[in-house]
Design an enzyme around this catalytic site. Structure first.
Site: not given
Ligand code: ADP
Ligand code: AMP
Length: 219
Positions: A13, A88, A127, A160, A171
């Site tokens: 995302k 969420r 990541r 992270r 999660r």
């Molecule tokens: P989210 O925001 O949904 O938690 P991220 O955008 O942070 O996900 O992506 C999670 C990890 O996967 C990151 O390290 C990112 O670089 C990698 N990633 C994202 N999209 C892809 C993809 N299409 N293929 C392979 N790796 C990806």
């Molecule tokens: P993310 O960066 O989207 O993976 O979010 C990291 C953490 O922030 C999550 O594991 C939750 O603890 C908190 N968080 C982010 N967005 C929300 C949401 N919409 N509702 C509740 N908790 C959230």
């Protein structure tokens, strides 16, 4: 143009929200980034959410929706915005509907990035995050040009603390229990579009741009 990006943690995302933000010229709003920056700055919100984020639990709805309302009413959101990681829970989705109605706005697209649980665990293990720009990289799948540095700002990349496998699995459990029902909520409204998030980053991006362009052409 108001776009909601859904999908499990690690679905891509944040990666896609940044690319879409550049493509469409509207801000990408990540509630996770907002909370991480509040925690780092030791603000009152940061202190309230710290434990939830560390443990991979959801922050209570009232806190999240207040932060979102405060953010989407800022002037840079006037032409639209991309929501990454919100809503969420079904409660958050209902509050978002009410909030948008209050400001005479409506959703353009709700897109779910579908990715298998085991892919998620692999992705999150590698990541890397640029805390200031919010850019996301992956050690193997999406490496930065210079090792350990953000392409855009040159800042140091970090891992992270909630990306340890144990927290990632928790999660994912939270996602299936509390966030997956939000997909049904939007499905019932006829608003949900699903994308195969297992494809390479640029292929996912092409699908998203296509969906967004079609939704604006139809409006
Ligand atoms: P989210 O925001 O949904 O938690 P991220 O955008 O942070 O996900 O992506 C999670 C990890 O996967 C990151 O390290 C990112 O670089 C990698 N990633 C994202 N999209 C892809 C993809 N299409 N293929 C392979 N790796 C990806
Ligand atoms: P993310 O960066 O989207 O993976 O979010 C990291 C953490 O922030 C999550 O594991 C939750 O603890 C908190 N968080 C982010 N967005 C929300 C949401 N919409 N509702 C509740 N908790 C959230």
């Amino acid at each position: 143009m108001i776009i909601v990006l859904m999908g499990p943690p690690g679905a891509g995302k944040g990666t896609q929200a940044h690319k879409l933000s550049e493509e469409l010229g509207i801000p990408a709003l990540s509630t996770g980034d907002m909370f991480r920056s509040a925690i780092k700055g030791k603000t009152p919100v940061g202190q309230k959410v710290e434990q939830y984020v560390a443990q991979g639990d959801l922050v209570p709805d009232e806190l999240v929706t207040a932060v979102v309302e405060e953010r989407i009413t800022q002037s840079d959101c006037a032409d639209g915005f991309i929501l990454d990681g919100f809503p969420r829970t079904v409660g958050q989705a209902e509050t978002l509907d009410k909030m948008l109605k209050k400001y005479n706005l409506s959703l353009s697209s709700v897109i779910s990035l579908n990715v298998d649980d085991e892919t998620i665990v692999k992705r999150q293990g590698g990541r890397l995050l640029a805390p200031q720009s919010g850019r996301v990289y992956h050690k193997a799948f999406n490496p930065p040009k210079v090792e350990g540095k953000c392409d855009e700002t040159g800042e140091d990349l970090i891992q992270r603390t909630d990306d340890q496998e144990e927290v990632v699995r928790h999660r994912l459990k939270v996602y299936h229990e509390q966030t997956a029902p939000v997909l049904h909520y939007y499905e019932e409204q006829g608003a949900l579009v699903e994308v195969n998030g297992e494809q390479p980053v640029n292929e996912v991006f092409k699908s998203l741009v296509d969906i967004v362009r079609r939704s604006t052409a139809a409006a």
